[in-house]
Design a protein around this motif. Structure first.
Motif, PDB file in Angstrom:
ATOM      1  N   LEU A 120     -19.287  23.500  11.891  1.00  0.00           N
ATOM      2  CA  LEU A 120     -18.347  22.994  10.898  1.00  0.00           C
ATOM      3  C   LEU A 120     -18.109  24.115   9.895  1.00  0.00           C
ATOM      4  O   LEU A 120     -19.031  24.563   9.221  1.00  0.00           O
ATOM      5  CB  LEU A 120     -18.916  21.754  10.208  1.00  0.00           C
ATOM      6  N   MET A 121     -16.877  24.596   9.820  1.00  0.00           N
ATOM      7  CA  MET A 121     -16.566  25.732   8.971  1.00  0.00           C
ATOM      8  C   MET A 121     -15.139  25.588   8.432  1.00  0.00           C
ATOM      9  O   MET A 121     -14.186  26.098   9.026  1.00  0.00           O
ATOM     10  CB  MET A 121     -16.717  27.050   9.746  1.00  0.00           C
ATOM     11  N   PRO A 122     -14.977  24.863   7.312  1.00  0.00           N
ATOM     12  CA  PRO A 122     -13.650  24.798   6.698  1.00  0.00           C
ATOM     13  C   PRO A 122     -13.152  26.196   6.374  1.00  0.00           C
ATOM     14  O   PRO A 122     -13.947  27.113   6.111  1.00  0.00           O
ATOM     15  CB  PRO A 122     -13.900  23.989   5.418  1.00  0.00           C
ATOM     16  N   LEU A 123     -11.859  26.375   6.373  1.00  0.00           N
ATOM     17  CA  LEU A 123     -11.294  27.695   6.140  1.00  0.00           C
ATOM     18  C   LEU A 123     -11.785  28.300   4.829  1.00  0.00           C
ATOM     19  O   LEU A 123     -12.076  29.501   4.753  1.00  0.00           O
ATOM     20  CB  LEU A 123      -9.763  27.612   6.138  1.00  0.00           C
ATOM     21  N   ALA A 124     -11.935  27.474   3.803  1.00  0.00           N
ATOM     22  CA  ALA A 124     -12.368  27.983   2.504  1.00  0.00           C
ATOM     23  C   ALA A 124     -13.786  28.537   2.535  1.00  0.00           C
ATOM     24  O   ALA A 124     -14.177  29.286   1.634  1.00  0.00           O
ATOM     25  CB  ALA A 124     -12.274  26.875   1.446  1.00  0.00           C
ATOM     26  N   GLU A 125     -14.564  28.180   3.558  1.00  0.00           N
ATOM     27  CA  GLU A 125     -15.943  28.640   3.668  1.00  0.00           C
ATOM     28  C   GLU A 125     -16.150  29.655   4.794  1.00  0.00           C
ATOM     29  O   GLU A 125     -17.275  30.067   5.064  1.00  0.00           O
ATOM     30  CB  GLU A 125     -16.861  27.436   3.904  1.00  0.00           C
ATOM     31  N   ALA A 126     -15.074  30.078   5.447  1.00  0.00           N
ATOM     32  CA  ALA A 126     -15.198  30.991   6.583  1.00  0.00           C
ATOM     33  C   ALA A 126     -15.635  32.377   6.127  1.00  0.00           C
ATOM     34  O   ALA A 126     -15.210  32.873   5.085  1.00  0.00           O
ATOM     35  CB  ALA A 126     -13.863  31.091   7.320  1.00  0.00           C
ATOM     36  N   THR A 127     -16.516  32.973   6.918  1.00  0.00           N
ATOM     37  CA  THR A 127     -16.947  34.353   6.671  1.00  0.00           C
ATOM     38  C   THR A 127     -16.844  35.129   7.976  1.00  0.00           C
ATOM     39  O   THR A 127     -16.895  34.554   9.068  1.00  0.00           O
ATOM     40  CB  THR A 127     -18.396  34.423   6.175  1.00  0.00           C
ATOM     41  N   ALA A 128     -16.706  36.441   7.856  1.00  0.00           N
ATOM     42  CA  ALA A 128     -16.588  37.272   9.049  1.00  0.00           C
ATOM     43  C   ALA A 128     -17.819  37.153   9.942  1.00  0.00           C
ATOM     44  O   ALA A 128     -17.702  37.077  11.177  1.00  0.00           O
ATOM     45  CB  ALA A 128     -16.369  38.725   8.645  1.00  0.00           C
ATOM     46  N   SER A 129     -18.986  37.104   9.333  1.00  0.00           N
ATOM     47  CA  SER A 129     -20.209  37.059  10.134  1.00  0.00           C
ATOM     48  C   SER A 129     -20.324  35.754  10.908  1.00  0.00           C
ATOM     49  O   SER A 129     -20.723  35.748  12.078  1.00  0.00           O
ATOM     50  CB  SER A 129     -21.438  37.266   9.245  1.00  0.00           C
ATOM     51  N   ARG A 130     -19.972  34.631  10.275  1.00  0.00           N
ATOM     52  CA  ARG A 130     -20.058  33.343  10.978  1.00  0.00           C
ATOM     53  C   ARG A 130     -19.020  33.253  12.093  1.00  0.00           C
ATOM     54  O   ARG A 130     -19.303  32.726  13.172  1.00  0.00           O
ATOM     55  CB  ARG A 130     -19.876  32.185   9.994  1.00  0.00           C
ATOM     56  N   ILE A 131     -17.827  33.774  11.843  1.00  0.00           N
ATOM     57  CA  ILE A 131     -16.797  33.770  12.882  1.00  0.00           C
ATOM     58  C   ILE A 131     -17.239  34.646  14.051  1.00  0.00           C
ATOM     59  O   ILE A 131     -17.146  34.250  15.218  1.00  0.00           O
ATOM     60  CB  ILE A 131     -15.457  34.254  12.318  1.00  0.00           C
ATOM     61  N   ASP A 132     -17.734  35.838  13.749  1.00  0.00           N
ATOM     62  CA  ASP A 132     -18.191  36.748  14.804  1.00  0.00           C
ATOM     63  C   ASP A 132     -19.319  36.131  15.621  1.00  0.00           C
ATOM     64  O   ASP A 132     -19.347  36.244  16.855  1.00  0.00           O
ATOM     65  CB  ASP A 132     -18.660  38.070  14.202  1.00  0.00           C
ATOM     66  N   GLU A 133     -20.260  35.485  14.938  1.00  0.00           N
ATOM     67  CA  GLU A 133     -21.396  34.868  15.625  1.00  0.00           C
ATOM     68  C   GLU A 133     -20.930  33.774  16.585  1.00  0.00           C
ATOM     69  O   GLU A 133     -21.416  33.660  17.717  1.00  0.00           O
ATOM     70  CB  GLU A 133     -22.355  34.292  14.591  1.00  0.00           C
ATOM     71  N   LEU A 134     -19.970  32.977  16.130  1.00  0.00           N
ATOM     72  CA  LEU A 134     -19.473  31.874  16.952  1.00  0.00           C
ATOM     73  C   LEU A 134     -18.747  32.395  18.190  1.00  0.00           C
ATOM     74  O   LEU A 134     -18.965  31.911  19.309  1.00  0.00           O
ATOM     75  CB  LEU A 134     -18.540  31.007  16.103  1.00  0.00           C
ATOM     76  N   PHE A 135     -17.905  33.389  18.000  1.00  0.00           N
ATOM     77  CA  PHE A 135     -17.182  33.942  19.143  1.00  0.00           C
ATOM     78  C   PHE A 135     -18.126  34.684  20.094  1.00  0.00           C
ATOM     79  O   PHE A 135     -17.923  34.663  21.317  1.00  0.00           O
ATOM     80  CB  PHE A 135     -16.050  34.857  18.674  1.00  0.00           C
ATOM     81  N   ARG A 136     -19.144  35.315  19.549  1.00  0.00           N
ATOM     82  CA  ARG A 136     -20.090  36.041  20.403  1.00  0.00           C
ATOM     83  C   ARG A 136     -20.820  35.082  21.350  1.00  0.00           C
ATOM     84  O   ARG A 136     -21.008  35.394  22.539  1.00  0.00           O
ATOM     85  CB  ARG A 136     -21.100  36.800  19.541  1.00  0.00           C
ATOM     86  N   LEU A 137     -21.203  33.919  20.841  1.00  0.00           N
ATOM     87  CA  LEU A 137     -21.916  32.955  21.671  1.00  0.00           C
ATOM     88  C   LEU A 137     -20.982  32.188  22.598  1.00  0.00           C
ATOM     89  O   LEU A 137     -21.279  31.995  23.780  1.00  0.00           O
ATOM     90  CB  LEU A 137     -22.685  31.977  20.790  1.00  0.00           C
ATOM     91  N   ASN A 138     -19.860  31.730  22.077  1.00  0.00           N
ATOM     92  CA  ASN A 138     -18.992  30.826  22.837  1.00  0.00           C
ATOM     93  C   ASN A 138     -17.982  31.522  23.734  1.00  0.00           C
ATOM     94  O   ASN A 138     -17.428  30.898  24.646  1.00  0.00           O
ATOM     95  CB  ASN A 138     -18.244  29.891  21.881  1.00  0.00           C
ATOM     96  N   VAL A 139     -17.703  32.800  23.480  1.00  0.00           N
ATOM     97  CA  VAL A 139     -16.681  33.512  24.254  1.00  0.00           C
ATOM     98  C   VAL A 139     -17.226  34.789  24.889  1.00  0.00           C
ATOM     99  O   VAL A 139     -17.116  34.988  26.099  1.00  0.00           O
ATOM    100  CB  VAL A 139     -15.453  33.849  23.372  1.00  0.00           C
ATOM    101  N   THR A 140     -17.822  35.659  24.073  1.00  0.00           N
ATOM    102  CA  THR A 140     -18.268  36.947  24.604  1.00  0.00           C
ATOM    103  C   THR A 140     -19.413  36.785  25.599  1.00  0.00           C
ATOM    104  O   THR A 140     -19.380  37.383  26.696  1.00  0.00           O
ATOM    105  CB  THR A 140     -18.706  37.881  23.456  1.00  0.00           C
ATOM    106  N   ALA A 141     -20.434  36.009  25.261  1.00  0.00           N
ATOM    107  CA  ALA A 141     -21.584  35.855  26.160  1.00  0.00           C
ATOM    108  C   ALA A 141     -21.191  35.268  27.514  1.00  0.00           C
ATOM    109  O   ALA A 141     -21.604  35.801  28.560  1.00  0.00           O
ATOM    110  CB  ALA A 141     -22.672  35.027  25.493  1.00  0.00           C
ATOM    111  N   PRO A 142     -20.394  34.204  27.573  1.00  0.00           N
ATOM    112  CA  PRO A 142     -19.964  33.723  28.886  1.00  0.00           C
ATOM    113  C   PRO A 142     -19.178  34.760  29.679  1.00  0.00           C
ATOM    114  O   PRO A 142     -19.306  34.847  30.907  1.00  0.00           O
ATOM    115  CB  PRO A 142     -19.090  32.511  28.552  1.00  0.00           C
ATOM    116  N   SER A 143     -18.376  35.560  28.971  1.00  0.00           N
ATOM    117  CA  SER A 143     -17.599  36.596  29.644  1.00  0.00           C
ATOM    118  C   SER A 143     -18.517  37.635  30.289  1.00  0.00           C
ATOM    119  O   SER A 143     -18.316  38.041  31.448  1.00  0.00           O
ATOM    120  CB  SER A 143     -16.663  37.288  28.653  1.00  0.00           C
TER     121      SER A 143
END
Length: 255
Positions: free
Chosen positions: A98-121
């Motif tokens: 859960l990450m509303p836009l007002a609370e988004a950070t680069a590190s949290r976005i990167d972490e989420l994409f790394r697990l959900n997109v990069t690792a499966p790739s």
């Protein structure tokens, strides 16, 4: 042609399931093993993986953080060293955030994409030479929110949308190798995901109740209900099916 889901289809086939320590991953590991497969259950928590493995002798536990640089190759090599190849890769591991836009950070976005997109790739890339030899299958686990907006969790939804597009694109790219790529997109399913996202017990209960109220069939899903379709999509008896995303959500996407 063999009937879809027949147990013989998985006898001695080698299946890698990520996120096998709980929820959909545990249910999938058990379902494949009961269908005769040799299953490498992958996850970060050794204790949870051991609990999965104790439920069937066809499951071997392999603890790894799939986001680590060397992990994808190590995971695939563990299956190859143990059983000689890989027939199916189930990319199930992922995180909800859960990450509303007002609370988004680069590190949290990167972490989420790394697990959900990069690792499966990278796991799919590591498994590719072995899947080519066996005309194997990749099954990704997306979410209803991979193709449905989700307020306050847009970046999570975006990762699942990316995974769905990877599914279709890989299906097209790998079709000449007779490798099939499909995905399931579960709706709210019983698991530890909300607790793992750092939510309080009261908030988890409230979210689960609200989700059940919104689902046309009136309840959240069970992991075994999703695992059933993971098997069917991976089954060689479904040999003319590729590039599809199957939504399993009690009708939620219809609203």
């Amino acid at each position: 042609m063999a009937a879809m889901g027949a147990e013989a289809e998985f006898t001695d086939r080698v299946v890698i399931v990520t996120g096998a320590g709980s929820g959909i991953g545990r249910a999938a590991a058990l379902a494949f093993a009961r269908a005769g497969a040799r299953v490498l259950g992958v996850g970060r928590r050794q204790e949870a993986l051991d609990a999965t493995a104790r439920r069937h002798p066809g499951i071997a536990a392999f603890a790894a953080d799939i986001c680590a640089d060397e992990a994808p190759d190590a995971v695939v090599q563990a299956a190859v060293d143990r059983w000689g190849g890989v027939d199916v890769l189930v990319n199930n591991a992922g995180a909800t955030a859960l990450m509303p836009l007002a609370e988004a950070t680069a590190s949290r976005i990167d972490e989420l994409f790394r697990l959900n997109v990069t690792a499966p790739s990278l796991l799919a890339r590591a498994a590719l030479p072995h899947l080519r030899r066996t005309s194997g299958a990749i099954v990704n686990v997306s979410s209803t929110y991979g193709h449905r907006p989700m307020a306050h969790a847009a970046h999570y939804a975006a990762t699942k949308s990316a995974l769905e597009h990877l599914t279709r694109s890989w299906a097209l790219e790998l079709a000449p190798d007779r490798i099939r790529v499909n995905a399931v997109a579960p709706g709210p399913t019983e698991s530890d995901a909300l607790t793992a996202a750092g939510l309080s017990a009261d908030m988890v209960d409230r979210i689960k109740h609200d989700e059940a109220d919104r689902i046309p069939l009136g309840r959240r899903g069970e992991p075994e209900e999703v695992a059933t379709w993971l098997l069917r999509l991976a089954d060689p008896g479904s040999g003319w099916l590729t590039g599809q995303v199957l939504t399993i959500d009690g009708g939620l996407e219809l609203l």
